[in-house]
Design a protein around this motif. Structure first.
Motif, short mmCIF file in Angstrom:
data_model
loop_
_atom_site.label_atom_id
_atom_site.label_comp_id
_atom_site.label_asym_id
_atom_site.label_seq_id
_atom_site.Cartn_x
_atom_site.Cartn_y
_atom_site.Cartn_z
N VAL A 203 1.31 -3.23 -102.64
CA VAL A 203 2.32 -2.19 -102.39
C VAL A 203 2.89 -2.32 -100.97
N SER A 204 2.01 -2.54 -99.99
CA SER A 204 2.49 -2.64 -98.61
C SER A 204 3.38 -3.87 -98.42
N THR A 205 3.03 -4.98 -99.10
CA THR A 205 3.88 -6.18 -99.03
C THR A 205 5.26 -5.88 -99.62
N SER A 206 5.28 -5.20 -100.76
CA SER A 206 6.56 -4.84 -101.39
C SER A 206 7.37 -3.95 -100.47
N MET A 207 6.71 -3.02 -99.79
CA MET A 207 7.41 -2.10 -98.89
C MET A 207 8.07 -2.88 -97.75
N VAL A 208 7.35 -3.85 -97.19
CA VAL A 208 7.89 -4.64 -96.07
C VAL A 208 9.08 -5.49 -96.57
N VAL A 209 8.88 -6.13 -97.73
CA VAL A 209 9.95 -7.00 -98.27
C VAL A 209 11.20 -6.17 -98.56
N LEU A 210 11.01 -5.02 -99.21
CA LEU A 210 12.13 -4.14 -99.57
C LEU A 210 12.86 -3.68 -98.31
N ARG A 211 12.11 -3.26 -97.31
CA ARG A 211 12.72 -2.77 -96.07
C ARG A 211 13.47 -3.88 -95.34
N SER A 212 12.88 -5.07 -95.31
CA SER A 212 13.56 -6.17 -94.60
C SER A 212 14.84 -6.57 -95.34
N MET A 213 14.84 -6.45 -96.68
CA MET A 213 16.07 -6.72 -97.44
C MET A 213 17.15 -5.70 -97.11
N VAL A 214 16.75 -4.43 -97.00
CA VAL A 214 17.71 -3.37 -96.65
C VAL A 214 18.26 -3.60 -95.24
N LEU A 215 17.38 -3.98 -94.31
CA LEU A 215 17.83 -4.22 -92.92
C LEU A 215 18.75 -5.44 -92.85
N GLN A 216 18.45 -6.45 -93.68
CA GLN A 216 19.30 -7.63 -93.74
C GLN A 216 20.69 -7.27 -94.24
N LYS A 217 20.71 -6.44 -95.26
CA LYS A 217 22.00 -5.96 -95.82
C LYS A 217 22.77 -5.17 -94.78
N LYS A 218 22.06 -4.36 -94.01
CA LYS A 218 22.67 -3.55 -92.95
C LYS A 218 23.35 -4.47 -91.92
N THR A 219 22.65 -5.57 -91.57
CA THR A 219 23.19 -6.55 -90.62
C THR A 219 24.48 -7.16 -91.16
N ILE A 220 24.49 -7.48 -92.46
CA ILE A 220 25.68 -8.09 -93.08
C ILE A 220 26.86 -7.11 -93.03
N VAL A 221 26.59 -5.84 -93.39
CA VAL A 221 27.65 -4.82 -93.38
C VAL A 221 28.18 -4.62 -91.96
N HIS A 222 27.29 -4.61 -91.00
CA HIS A 222 27.70 -4.44 -89.60
C HIS A 222 28.58 -5.62 -89.16
N ALA A 223 28.20 -6.82 -89.57
CA ALA A 223 28.99 -8.02 -89.22
C ALA A 223 30.38 -7.95 -89.84
N LEU A 224 30.46 -7.46 -91.08
CA LEU A 224 31.77 -7.33 -91.76
C LEU A 224 32.64 -6.28 -91.04
N GLN A 225 32.00 -5.19 -90.62
CA GLN A 225 32.73 -4.14 -89.87
C GLN A 225 33.30 -4.71 -88.59
N MET A 226 32.49 -5.49 -87.88
CA MET A 226 32.93 -6.10 -86.62
C MET A 226 34.09 -7.07 -86.86
N LYS A 227 33.98 -7.84 -87.95
CA LYS A 227 35.02 -8.81 -88.29
C LYS A 227 36.33 -8.08 -88.56
N GLY A 228 36.26 -6.97 -89.29
CA GLY A 228 37.45 -6.16 -89.58
C GLY A 228 38.08 -5.58 -88.33
N MET A 229 37.24 -5.14 -87.40
CA MET A 229 37.74 -4.51 -86.17
C MET A 229 38.43 -5.52 -85.26
N HIS A 230 37.96 -6.76 -85.28
CA HIS A 230 38.53 -7.77 -84.38
C HIS A 230 39.76 -8.47 -84.93
N ARG A 231 40.21 -8.04 -86.11
CA ARG A 231 41.41 -8.66 -86.67
C ARG A 231 42.66 -8.06 -86.08
#
Lengths: 231, 55
Positions: A203-231
């Motif tokens: 369960v704890s391994t799943s929790m870490v994997v799930l959370r790191s996937m969510v954080l990774q997705k957050k990083t991608i969304v943030h990068a897309l926001q930055m890309k949009g702002m710099h256009r």
């Protein structure tokens, strides 16, 4: 997208089923304790949670080492490290909470400044400090380096927590499983406890994997926001 | 008995809230990613078509 979501839901459902299985064994299959009666059944949540706290903090240690030694400047990633710290903090708080709930009927106090309890509280505070530090630093490289060092320092507390019941005269009982001459637990109780330990590691391994996937997705969304702002 | 319910209850509730929050956040971020990617693609298309018409 739906494929990923359905896989994540499947992981969550599997975790819930595993926990239900482990806890059913703990509540129904394990015999009653001769001294403590029914209340000892808290062992099947408290001890596995303690193991999970240790396990995820050790994962934090390896993530910190990896970040400190192998991450390149400008492309550092701290998602895995943060996921470990967050999950370790959750388990640490649960460890204190379940320990406190068990302490009241057996020691007649919710809290005492016992060595094991105090060092565990210290671990929780250090993990909270890690997340505060992580949130307060803006520069990615400084953040990754500083948090990696703190992540390694936090892990140094683990052997102290583990040995605290041997090093100091303490109210907390000594090790239940890993003791000289082997465990004195009833075989059925021991099997149920080991089953719950395995469940909580998964369960704890799943929790870490799930959370790191969510954080990774957050990083991608943030990068897309930055890309949009710099256009 | 109430102590057992309290210990198991708090732990179960924590896991439930944690997993629900992560799934909900994942869903929200996936939607945000899709919308952002679509608007970036649309902006790119608009930019290239305006260049074509100017030429």
């Amino acid at each position: 997208v739906w494929c990923v979501i359905s896989k994540l839901i499947l992981i969550v459902v599997l975790n819930c089923l595993l926990l239900t299985f482990g806890w059913t064994l703990g509540l129904l299959a394990a015999p009653t304790d001769a001294l403590q009666g029914e209340v000892y059944r808290i062992i099947y949540v408290h001890v596995p949670i303690a193991l999970a706290t240790f396990f995820v903090t050790i994962l934090l240690f390896f993530a910190s080492i990896r970040n400190l030694l192998f991450s390149k400047i400008g492309s550092a990633q701290d998602n895995w490290m943060v996921a470990c710290a967050e999950v370790a903090l959750i388990f640490g708080v649960l460890l204190l909470a379940t320990g406190s709930i068990w302490g009241k009927p057996t020691w007649n106090v919710w809290w005492t400044w016992d060595a094991r309890l105090t060092t565990s509280l210290l671990l929780v505070l250090m993990l909270a400090g890690f997340l505060i530090l992580h949130g307060s630093l803006q520069d990615l490289n400084t953040r990754v380096r500083s948090c990696s060092v703190l992540g390694i320092l936090i892990t140094l507390n683990l052997p102290i927590i583990y040995q605290s019941v041997n090093w100091w005269r303490t109210l907390h009982q000594p090790q239940t499983l890993l003791r000289e001459g082997g465990s004195t637990m009833d075989p059925v109780m021991l099997k149920v406890l080991v089953a719950n330990l395995v469940v909580v590691i998964l369960v704890s391994t799943s929790m870490v994997v799930l959370r790191s996937m969510v954080l990774q997705k957050k990083t991608i969304v943030h990068a897309l926001q930055m890309k949009g702002m710099h256009r | 008995m109430s102590y057992i319910i309290l210990a198991y209850g708090i732990t179960a509730l924590t896991f439930l809230v944690y997993f629900s929050l992560q799934l909900f956040t994942w869903q929200q971020l996936t939607d945000a990613e899709r919308v952002l990617q679509e608007s970036l693609d649309a902006a790119e298309k608009l930019k290239s078509s305006s260049h074509t018409s100017l030429n």
